[in-house]
Design a protein around this motif. Structure first.
Motif, mmCIF file in Angstrom:
data_model
loop_
_atom_site.group_PDB
_atom_site.id
_atom_site.type_symbol
_atom_site.label_atom_id
_atom_site.label_comp_id
_atom_site.label_asym_id
_atom_site.label_seq_id
_atom_site.Cartn_x
_atom_site.Cartn_y
_atom_site.Cartn_z
ATOM 1 N N VAL A 49 0.956 -1.178 -0.104
ATOM 2 C CA VAL A 49 0.013 0.079 0.097
ATOM 3 C C VAL A 49 0.819 1.238 -0.048
ATOM 4 O O VAL A 49 1.784 1.145 0.876
ATOM 5 C CB VAL A 49 -0.984 0.014 1.349
ATOM 6 C CG1 VAL A 49 -1.597 1.454 1.334
ATOM 7 C CG2 VAL A 49 -1.775 -1.045 1.158
ATOM 8 N N THR A 91 -13.453 6.298 6.009
ATOM 9 C CA THR A 91 -12.965 6.965 4.842
ATOM 10 C C THR A 91 -12.532 8.010 5.018
ATOM 11 O O THR A 91 -13.154 8.925 5.651
ATOM 12 C CB THR A 91 -14.156 6.588 3.646
ATOM 13 O OG1 THR A 91 -14.196 5.396 3.449
ATOM 14 C CG2 THR A 91 -13.343 6.989 2.361
ATOM 15 N N ARG A 105 -8.606 6.624 1.148
ATOM 16 C CA ARG A 105 -8.469 5.340 1.789
ATOM 17 C C ARG A 105 -9.423 5.147 2.684
ATOM 18 O O ARG A 105 -10.094 5.961 3.221
ATOM 19 C CB ARG A 105 -7.194 5.160 2.380
ATOM 20 C CG ARG A 105 -6.720 3.866 2.973
ATOM 21 C CD ARG A 105 -5.189 3.665 3.099
ATOM 22 N NE ARG A 105 -4.617 3.595 1.706
ATOM 23 C CZ ARG A 105 -3.332 4.099 1.739
ATOM 24 N NH1 ARG A 105 -2.603 4.489 2.633
ATOM 25 N NH2 ARG A 105 -2.875 4.283 0.451
#
Length: 145
Positions: free
Chosen positions: A2, A22, A31
């Motif tokens: 990531v 989020t 993300r």
């Protein structure tokens, strides 16, 4: 792997029923994270000790690097309306609502399962380090049922 977030975010949206958080910049989702909530997550927080995570629109108002949990970002609960609602029924509204990592007493990479906080929003320690880097004071926090 990531790619770590860089820069800053301007909004955090928490969906209690989905157990997700989020983060956004200029309306764009960057993300999402899986979260743990208070030990009695259904419904809005109404009093100290009810184990609920508050619902509504808040702001990040403090940062605590010395938290009992791995880093923490404070949410401006209780707001004046939360205090008034609690006062009307003679209870404390509670407070100290944070987005934080795991308890410092646990090994760094262990993640507690289930809803275990007293009303806070918890993520993994690595996720908390990322949030800590990109979340300025004043960031809007929207918490939905």
């Amino acid at each position: 792997p990531v790619i770590p977030l860089t820069g800053t975010i301007d909004r955090i949206e928490i969906d209690k029923s989905e157990r997700t958080m989020t983060v956004f910049r200029e309306g764009q989702p960057l993300r999402s994270y899986d979260i743990a909530l208070g030990f009695a997550p259904e419904g809005d927080k109404t009093r100290q000790g009810d184990g609920r995570t508050p619902e509504g629109i808040f702001r990040i108002d403090r940062r605590n690097p010395q938290s009992a949990f791995h880093l923490s970002l404070g949410i401006d609960y209780p707001r004046p309306e939360d205090i008034a609602r609690a006062n009307a029924v003679g209870v404390s509204p509670g407070g100290d609502i944070f987005i934080h990592g795991q308890p410092n007493l646990l090994p760094f990479d262990i993640i507690r399962k289930g809803d275990w906080t007293h009303g806070c929003i918890a993520v993994s320690n690595l996720e908390m380090e990322e949030l800590w880097r990109v979340t300025p004071i004043g960031t809007e926090v929207v918490i939905r049922p």
